[in-house]
Each structure stands twice: as C-alpha cells, then as structure tokens.
Design a protein around this motif. Structure first.
Motif, PDB file in Angstrom:
ATOM      1  N   GLY A   1      16.623   1.271  -4.120  1.00 13.55           N
ATOM      2  CA  GLY A   1      16.619   1.407  -2.623  1.00 13.55           C
ATOM      3  C   GLY A   1      15.086   2.145  -2.615  1.00 13.55           C
ATOM      4  N   GLY A   2      14.209   1.425  -1.743  1.00 11.88           N
ATOM      5  CA  GLY A   2      13.263   2.123  -1.408  1.00 11.88           C
ATOM      6  C   GLY A   2      12.341   2.478  -2.506  1.00 11.88           C
ATOM      7  N   VAL A   3      11.868   2.261  -3.334  1.00 15.50           N
ATOM      8  CA  VAL A   3      11.123   1.551  -4.330  1.00 15.50           C
ATOM      9  C   VAL A   3       9.775   1.590  -4.224  1.00 15.50           C
ATOM     10  CG1 VAL A   3      12.458   2.142  -5.984  1.00 15.50           C
ATOM     11  CG2 VAL A   3      11.977  -0.395  -5.793  1.00 15.50           C
ATOM     12  N   GLY A   4       9.706   0.320  -2.935  1.00 12.63           N
ATOM     13  CA  GLY A   4       8.304  -0.377  -2.437  1.00 12.63           C
ATOM     14  C   GLY A   4       8.312  -1.715  -2.397  1.00 12.63           C
ATOM     15  N   LYS A   5       8.814  -2.695  -2.628  1.00  8.05           N
ATOM     16  CA  LYS A   5       9.009  -3.704  -2.364  1.00  8.05           C
ATOM     17  C   LYS A   5       8.682  -4.863  -0.818  1.00  8.05           C
ATOM     18  CE  LYS A   5      14.014  -3.556  -2.368  1.00  8.05           C
ATOM     19  NZ  LYS A   5      14.436  -2.435  -3.179  1.00  8.05           N
ATOM     20  N   THR A   6       9.469  -4.046  -0.228  1.00  6.93           N
ATOM     21  CA  THR A   6       8.674  -4.791   1.073  1.00  6.93           C
ATOM     22  C   THR A   6       7.374  -4.373   1.448  1.00  6.93           C
ATOM     23  OG1 THR A   6      10.835  -4.514   2.530  1.00  6.93           O
ATOM     24  CG2 THR A   6       8.820  -4.843   3.658  1.00  6.93           C
ATOM     25  N   ALA A   7       6.932  -3.383   0.605  1.00  4.91           N
ATOM     26  CA  ALA A   7       4.902  -3.152   0.840  1.00  4.91           C
ATOM     27  C   ALA A   7       4.766  -3.028   0.198  1.00  4.91           C
ATOM     28  CB  ALA A   7       5.333  -1.241   0.614  1.00  4.91           C
ATOM     29  N   VAL A   8       4.974  -3.385  -1.052  1.00  3.48           N
ATOM     30  CA  VAL A   8       4.367  -3.886  -2.429  1.00  3.48           C
ATOM     31  C   VAL A   8       4.108  -5.761  -1.922  1.00  3.48           C
ATOM     32  CG1 VAL A   8       4.409  -5.094  -5.044  1.00  3.48           C
ATOM     33  CG2 VAL A   8       4.602  -2.502  -4.358  1.00  3.48           C
TER      34      VAL A   8
ATOM     35  N   VAL B   1       0.455   1.719  -7.882  1.00  2.77           N
ATOM     36  CA  VAL B   1      -0.002   2.105  -6.406  1.00  2.77           C
ATOM     37  C   VAL B   1      -0.262   3.990  -6.386  1.00  2.77           C
ATOM     38  CG1 VAL B   1       0.128   1.229  -4.292  1.00  2.77           C
ATOM     39  CG2 VAL B   1       0.446  -0.556  -6.163  1.00  2.77           C
ATOM     40  N   ARG B   2      -1.387   4.132  -5.391  1.00  2.00           N
ATOM     41  CA  ARG B   2      -1.089   5.694  -4.859  1.00  2.00           C
ATOM     42  C   ARG B   2       0.026   6.013  -3.614  1.00  2.00           C
ATOM     43  NH1 ARG B   2      -5.485   8.040  -8.294  1.00  2.00           N
ATOM     44  NH2 ARG B   2      -4.645   7.247 -10.391  1.00  2.00           N
ATOM     45  N   GLU B   3      -0.060   6.955  -3.843  1.00  2.08           N
ATOM     46  CA  GLU B   3       1.067   7.706  -2.388  1.00  2.08           C
ATOM     47  C   GLU B   3      -0.469   7.328  -0.926  1.00  2.08           C
ATOM     48  OE1 GLU B   3       4.387   8.085  -1.664  1.00  2.08           O
ATOM     49  OE2 GLU B   3       3.777   8.881   0.434  1.00  2.08           O
ATOM     50  N   ARG B   4       0.054   6.254  -0.419  1.00  2.20           N
ATOM     51  CA  ARG B   4      -0.839   6.078   0.685  1.00  2.20           C
ATOM     52  C   ARG B   4      -0.771   6.178   2.575  1.00  2.20           C
ATOM     53  NH1 ARG B   4      -3.649   8.804  -2.182  1.00  2.20           N
ATOM     54  NH2 ARG B   4      -5.572   7.658  -3.268  1.00  2.20           N
ATOM     55  N   ALA B   5      -1.137   7.241   2.940  1.00  2.00           N
ATOM     56  CA  ALA B   5      -0.356   6.878   4.870  1.00  2.00           C
ATOM     57  C   ALA B   5      -0.876   5.204   4.715  1.00  2.00           C
ATOM     58  CB  ALA B   5      -1.149   8.047   5.336  1.00  2.00           C
TER      59      ALA B   5
ATOM     60  N   VAL C   1       3.805  -0.008 -10.942  1.00  2.00           N
ATOM     61  CA  VAL C   1       4.621   1.720  -9.990  1.00  2.00           C
ATOM     62  C   VAL C   1       4.034   2.254  -8.904  1.00  2.00           C
ATOM     63  CG1 VAL C   1       4.431   3.759 -11.606  1.00  2.00           C
ATOM     64  CG2 VAL C   1       4.447   2.094 -12.637  1.00  2.00           C
ATOM     65  N   ASN C   2       4.697   2.757  -8.204  1.00  2.00           N
ATOM     66  CA  ASN C   2       4.305   2.676  -6.980  1.00  2.00           C
ATOM     67  C   ASN C   2       4.418   4.265  -6.355  1.00  2.00           C
ATOM     68  OD1 ASN C   2       3.760   2.211  -3.842  1.00  2.00           O
ATOM     69  ND2 ASN C   2       5.503   1.158  -3.110  1.00  2.00           N
ATOM     70  N   ARG C   3       4.056   4.391  -4.879  1.00  2.00           N
ATOM     71  CA  ARG C   3       3.907   5.707  -3.927  1.00  2.00           C
ATOM     72  C   ARG C   3       3.339   6.741  -5.819  1.00  2.00           C
ATOM     73  NH1 ARG C   3       7.913   6.203   0.442  1.00  2.00           N
ATOM     74  NH2 ARG C   3       6.266   7.835   0.831  1.00  2.00           N
ATOM     75  N   ILE C   4       2.379   7.031  -6.234  1.00  2.65           N
ATOM     76  CA  ILE C   4       2.198   7.851  -7.636  1.00  2.65           C
ATOM     77  C   ILE C   4       1.557   8.455  -7.056  1.00  2.65           C
ATOM     78  CG2 ILE C   4       0.702   8.214  -9.529  1.00  2.65           C
ATOM     79  CD1 ILE C   4       0.661   4.668 -10.040  1.00  2.65           C
TER      80      ILE C   4
HETATM   81  N1  LIG Z   1       2.339   2.845  -1.671  1.00  2.23           N
HETATM   82  C1  LIG Z   1       2.983   4.076  -0.710  1.00  2.23           C
HETATM   83  N2  LIG Z   1       2.060   4.751   0.159  1.00  2.23           N
HETATM   84  C2  LIG Z   1       3.054   4.934   1.226  1.00  2.23           C
HETATM   85  N3  LIG Z   1       4.089   4.846   1.102  1.00  2.23           N
HETATM   86  C3  LIG Z   1       5.132   3.900   0.786  1.00  2.23           C
HETATM   87  C4  LIG Z   1       4.126   3.146  -0.027  1.00  2.23           C
HETATM   88  N4  LIG Z   1       4.836   2.022  -0.407  1.00  2.23           N
HETATM   89  C5  LIG Z   1       6.051   2.230   0.275  1.00  2.23           C
HETATM   90  N5  LIG Z   1       5.489   3.565   1.507  1.00  2.23           N
HETATM   91  C6  LIG Z   1       6.843   3.592   1.963  1.00  2.23           C
HETATM   92  O1  LIG Z   1       7.762   3.902   1.489  1.00  2.23           O
HETATM   93  C7  LIG Z   1       9.393   3.287   1.450  1.00  2.23           C
HETATM   94  C8  LIG Z   1       9.877   3.334   1.232  1.00  2.23           C
HETATM   95  O2  LIG Z   1       9.391   1.276   1.236  1.00  2.23           O
HETATM   96  P1  LIG Z   1       9.962   0.050   0.984  1.00  2.23           P
HETATM   97  O3  LIG Z   1      10.542  -0.749   2.378  1.00  2.23           O
HETATM   98  O4  LIG Z   1       8.460  -1.058   0.916  1.00  2.23           O
HETATM   99  O5  LIG Z   1      10.206   0.021  -0.033  1.00  2.23           O
HETATM  100  P2  LIG Z   1      11.508  -0.901  -0.266  1.00  2.23           P
HETATM  101  O6  LIG Z   1      12.470  -0.808  -2.019  1.00  2.23           O
HETATM  102  O7  LIG Z   1      11.970  -2.630  -0.086  1.00  2.23           O
HETATM  103  O8  LIG Z   1      13.059   0.167   0.285  1.00  2.23           O
HETATM  104  P3  LIG Z   1      14.761  -1.252   0.209  1.00  2.23           P
HETATM  105  O9  LIG Z   1      14.803  -1.694  -1.228  1.00  2.23           O
HETATM  106  O10 LIG Z   1      15.267  -0.481   1.291  1.00  2.23           O
HETATM  107  O11 LIG Z   1      14.302  -2.618   0.735  1.00  2.23           O
HETATM  108  C9  LIG Z   1       8.778   2.790   3.798  1.00  2.23           C
HETATM  109  O12 LIG Z   1       8.801   3.632   4.176  1.00  2.23           O
HETATM  110  C10 LIG Z   1       7.502   2.679   3.371  1.00  2.23           C
HETATM  111  O13 LIG Z   1       5.992   2.462   3.817  1.00  2.23           O
END
Ligand SMILES: Nc1ncnc2c1ncn2[C@@H]1O[C@H](COP(=O)(O)OP(=O)(O)OP(=O)(O)O)[C@@H](O)[C@H]1O
Ligand SMILES: [Mg+2]
Length: 279
Positions: free
Chosen positions: A29-36, A232-236, A203-206
């Motif tokens: 969970g929360g690794v950035g699937k949705t963001a990516v 992908v870097r950690e970015r607000a 590799v996300n949120r570096i």
């Molecule tokens: N590169 C990034 N920089 C900053 N924040 C990020 C980045 N990628 C994702 N986030 C944030 O991290 C959190 C988790 O990201 P996201 O929802 O994409 O993960 P997920 O793997 O889809 O989660 P889940 O497993 O719950 O579906 C979100 O609040 C998102 O905005």
C-alpha cells in the motif's frame, strides 16, 4: 492531432488492433500506484494518445484524484455490477466518464464487496478482460490502477492487461514486496497459461538525502536488468496535482518530474510499437 499508428502489442498477437494495456500494480500500500498511473496517463495524453483509465481499487483514490469523488457514491449499476453480472458487461460503456486528460471508468463504494463475489464467479480472473472488449476500440492505451492486495481484482487486472508497471518505494521493505508480487504473477501466468510482461519499475518518492534510497535504487537496477527503471522524486507538486484532480502535466507544469513521466510514456510507446506522433 495526428492519428497514432496501431500498436504492435506483443501480449495479444492474435489481435493487433487491441489497445496497449497496462496494470499499475504492487500489493504494498501507499507506494504511489495511483500517482504513477495518473501521471503516466497524463504523459501519454501529452503525446497525443487516447487513454482509458480504469480505477479498479475499491478505495477509489484515483476516482477522487481525478476529480470524480461524487461518482464513487453513484447508484448502481457501477463497476461492481459490470464485473459480477455477465449480462451487464456491455454496460461498461455507460460508466465511462470524460476527464480533460483521459477517459475514466470510476471505482465505486460497491467495489468493497467485489472480492468474494468474484470468487463465486466461474471465470473469476477474466471478468475485466471480458468487459474491456466493449470499450477497447476507442483507445490507444488502457491503464488499470490496482488495489493494494493480491486477490481477484489484481488477477483481473493482470489477466486483462498482461503488462505491469510496478511502482515501489526506495526502502528495504520493497524487496519482499517484489518477491511476493512476482510469486503471484508467476502463479497466475501459469494457471491461466498467459505471459505477463514487466514493462518497468518506478522507484517513487525518492529523497536523495537518504542513503537507504540510493542503496535501494542500485539494488533495483541490478535486480531488474533488462527492465526499465525510472526514478521519481518526492515532490509536493505531485500531491497537489492529485488533490486538484489531474496529472502534473496540467496541474503543475513547472514540476521537475515532468521529464521522468514523459520518458516513461516515450518508452511505453516504443515497447508497444507506437509510431512517433508528429502533430
Ligand atoms: N512522488 C511523490 N511525491 C510526493 N508525494 C507522493 C508521490 N507519489 C505519491 N505521493 C503521495 O503518496 C501517497 C500515496 O500515493 P498513492 O495513493 O499514489 O499510493 P498507492 O500505492 O496508490 O496507495 P494504495 O496502495 O492505497 O492504493 C498519496 O498521498 C500521494 O499523493
Ligand atoms: Mg492507489
């Protein structure tokens, strides 16, 4: 916009007119699937590709992050009905919503009940595949945002797409997550007699100030020789864009991570055999 060439999709050699399909997946969970998934879809749109985004996660985060929160609470029929009732498959066309960057099949609160329901169905892992054939013709890409667990929904995403893009955090726990994911993908591929292709790791949120992050990036590059690895870097700005309902390409065009997502889109186009867009 120039008409993109049809993809030579090696995962579906018997039907080359099918769109390229990609599951953005990791059971962690929360690794950035949705963001990516959203930003890759945004990058593909920038390249002139027509994208259908399927939010297969019962949490509905992508639905919300694409500005469609109210649809998550829609009355039936929803994605749940389309996936669980064979005579409703075709009605997936009625679920498709328009977003400035892509078309979207939203998730729904009902999807929280879909896992056991799919277990009862005769072809539990094939339902999404059977539904998508009614919309496939309209798109160059179908991107599926997966839920964070290894279950029927994940199987449906893998079977329907045959291609995975894997976001992971730059931390030690990701190694175990990869192991579990590949065990699952391998056994699904064996059970259904299909091939599932690894199209890349993100590799996300570096945070480059952390030594562990750099060690992990090296580890991933070694472990995934032959598979593209992006950073992908950690970015607000990435968080803000999601909050505002779209990808960084539209919501945060100054963000310095645009290039990474553009190169993912370019590489996917190459892997799926799309010609360069000239418009
Ligand atoms: N590169 C990034 N920089 C900053 N924040 C990020 C980045 N990628 C994702 N986030 C944030 O991290 C959190 C988790 O990201 P996201 O929802 O994409 O993960 P997920 O793997 O889809 O989660 P889940 O497993 O719950 O579906 C979100 O609040 C998102 O905005
Ligand atoms: Mg998610």
């Amino acid at each position: 916009m120039a008409e993109p060439a049809q993809p030579d999709n090696p995962s579906q050699p018997d039907n080359p007119s099918q769109p390229a399909k990609l599951a953005v997946t990791n059971q962690k969970g929360g690794v950035g699937k949705t963001a990516v998934a959203i930003n890759v879809a945004g990058a593909l749109n920038e390249r002139g590709r027509d994208v259908l985004f399927v939010d297969l996660d019962p949490q509905g985060n992508a639905t919300e992050n694409l500005g469609m929160r109210e649809l998550y609470d829609s009355d039936p029929p929803t994605l749940f009905d389309v996936l669980t009732e064979p005579d409703k498959r075709e009605t997936i066309v009625d679920l498709v919503e328009s977003h400035p960057e892509m078309d979207v099949v939203p998730s729904s609160i009902d999807m929280t009940a879909v896992e056991p329901e799919l277990t009862l169905s005769r072809r539990s892992g094939e339902q999404l595949h059977l539904c998508l054939q009614y919309v496939a013709d309209d798109y160059d890409y179908i991107i599926v945002d997966c839920p964070p667990f290894l279950g029927n929904l994940m199987d449906n995403a893998l079977f329907a797409t045959r291609n995975v893009l894997i976001p992971a955090l730059a931390e030690d726990t990701s190694k175990r997550a990869f192991e579990l994911l590949f065990d699952h993908v391998d056994s699904l591929a064996a059970d259904y007699e299909i091939a599932v292709n690894e199209r890349g790791v993100v590799v996300n949120r570096i945070d480059v100030r952390k030594t562990q992050a750099n060690e992990m990036i090296d580890w991933v590059n070694n472990a995934f020789e032959g598979t593209p690895v992006w950073e992908v870097r950690e970015r607000a700005a990435i968080q803000r864009a999601l909050k505002n309902g779209g990808s960084i390409f539209v919501e945060e065009p100054e963000c310095d991570q645009l290039d990474v997502f553009s190169s993912i889109a370019t590489n996917l186009d190459e892997q799926f055999g799309f010609a360069e867009v000239t418009a």
